[in-house]
Design an enzyme around this catalytic site. Sequence first.
Site, mmCIF file in Angstrom:
data_model
loop_
_atom_site.group_PDB
_atom_site.id
_atom_site.type_symbol
_atom_site.label_atom_id
_atom_site.label_comp_id
_atom_site.label_asym_id
_atom_site.label_seq_id
_atom_site.Cartn_x
_atom_site.Cartn_y
_atom_site.Cartn_z
ATOM 1 C CG HIS A 114 -5.998 -2.093 0.095
ATOM 2 N ND1 HIS A 114 -5.209 -1.519 -0.885
ATOM 3 C CD2 HIS A 114 -5.413 -1.776 1.270
ATOM 4 C CE1 HIS A 114 -4.209 -0.878 -0.318
ATOM 5 N NE2 HIS A 114 -4.301 -1.015 0.982
ATOM 6 C CB SER A 119 -0.956 -0.042 1.202
ATOM 7 O OG SER A 119 -1.985 0.890 1.049
ATOM 8 C CG ASP A 169 -6.833 -2.033 -3.582
ATOM 9 O OD1 ASP A 169 -7.399 -1.255 -2.793
ATOM 10 O OD2 ASP A 169 -5.678 -2.447 -3.429
#
Length: 712
Positions: free
Chosen positions: A684, A564, A649
Amino acid sequence: MNKKFFVFFISLIFATSCKEKSVKISMDNSIIPPKAEKIPVQLEKHGDIRIDNYYWLNERDNPEVIDYLERENDYNDKVTAHTKDFQKRLFEEMKSRIKEDDESVPYKFNGYWYISRYEEGKDYPVYTRKKDSLKAPEEILFDCNKMAEGHSFFNLKGINISPDNKLAAFGIDTVGRRKYIIQIKNLETGDILPVKIDNVTGGSTWANDNKTLFYTRKDEQTLRSDKIYKHVLGKKVEDDKLVYNENDETFSAFVYKTKSEKYIVFGSYSTLTTEYSFISADKPDEKLTVFHPRERGLEYNISHFEDSFYVLTNADGATNFKLMKTPETSTIKENWEEVIPHREDVLLEDIDIFKEYLVVSERNKGLNQIRIIRWDGNADYYLPFDNETYSAYTTTNLDFDTDILRYNYNSLTTPRSTIDFNMKTKEKEIKKEQEVLGGNFDKNDYASERVWATAQDGTKIPISMVYKKGIKKNGKNPLLLYAYGSYGSTIDPYFSTIRLSLLNRGFIYAIAHIRGGEYLGRQWYEDGKILKKKNTFTDYIDCSKYLIDEKYTSSNHLYAMGGSAGGLLMGAIVNMAPKLYNGVVAAVPFVDVVTTMLDESIPLTTGEYDEWGNPNEKEFYDYIKSYSPYDNVIGQDYPNMLVTTGLHDSQVQYWEPAKWVAKLRELKTDKNILLLHTNMEAGHGGASGRFEALKEVAEEYAFILDLEGIKE
């Protein structure tokens, strides 16, 4: 504050006596990597023109986009075909250490003991409760294994029991985009009520009347949680009343009930600012009272006790936060009185309130501390911890009238323990210690340490490490360096049974506590954001150089990993110092920073301006562009790289890593491995099942181990 994501070139001069060459993976030259079509799009801002040849990849519904992602997946499968059996063995190895028929330590709330458990061979938890006694019959609230049937992704969150214990609201996501549907279960009959509230955060809050439910809805496009509604049982969802609307696009909203159960609190937050309103939980139709109007840069959190609110805040320059108190009838800042003052060397992170005690979670020199204070002033002490690589934090403490504090403790070498501590007698009881199955784990076989690297500006950067005893500092050890470094999120040293698969094969595992997190206090975060963001990247590089200089490893055996915003870190360091690393794993990486931060329709963008800067202003545009990984890919050699993403995501859109890989393929001058793996059914967080998620870790570990020449 409650427990809660450029290129400039530098000379790479580092001493190492290690002369061996890094392992090269022989590749079948007949396996041709995918080539994304170049369709130039001109992007202009502040008179600056960027040409994005792969902008078209953000067309989620374009069949050619899906085709490209699937071709990348096929390429990944072919290149790593020789590791598939190894991946399976790693998966089984990691799975074998996990107690499959495991259950949580029970906690009591409102007359019931609540327990979650896993059953052997199953991916999802079963949520249960028992009335009054642990010997009472088990009542199954939710069996997520049954609920997940027919779904490739499943996540249940926000289980919220009504005050009379008869109803449970809960949120379900079956896509992975974190757009939940709230439903309500009648716990007496087992029936699911005909109520479906879609596009919500998943959490909810009952008023004390057992029929009014508050929830937060998301903007359909940006997914910003901006509206709080009130649903009354028996009425149509379409008739739900809007209670709070957050119009500022840089803020998001949420709702919760105080531990005292007296108030329902409506919160709104941005990176730098918070604001709260509240109503009586007994009067759900009451007009909201603003606790204190928002002021830019003022952060505060509130807890209720007796006739007062306790306020954790950075008011008046309290960078590391202080604790204040104010009457519940007079809550504006002018009435706040100091309880615990601000300290330059101690970060005040959180509080837990009990009838007789105030429990304070602090961080001093990077280490967790738990402080216990009696309200009557007769006791004030810290729980003793004597390690430099541990993590300790309070957990589920819903019972107000008790002497028992529940907290978790673990370290890089010690499995997690759940501990009940008697704050009166100072006796502790270990309720559960994480089991490591397989019969060959002994924590005494491993060692941990904390070392300090010197950054280019002279700042000392801590690194926590763990390894199997007996390693030699000769530069030949494979080392995986993990970091995050954004949003003030701190990666504490923690135990992992999964990580043993690396340690037992001779790896050193290290966490770089770089600026951008809050490991050394709030200023540590401030020095790694906005116009100081590059400190995050250079800190990581300097930690890497330190580990090489001290002969823990060498560039031939050093591996980098981050996800991330930590994937942004990976993107920056491979542009800046590619020769330091033999391999890099970038998970769901945030790499197209300029374009994303200029697109206000993308989820999270507007709320991120205080983290990265608003590129609509030229100063921030120029600075972000100077490090944005996608904008700074050039014709140079890059390390071996594995990049992962999820099609659904909601935080880092799939097209960022996809575009990045396409551009790397076009410009890089090496013949090292570059792989993109897109999970076409997840978001995600990757796969949803506990064992499915292990398969993704096995893929990452196999990639690194294969580069190191380790096949077993």
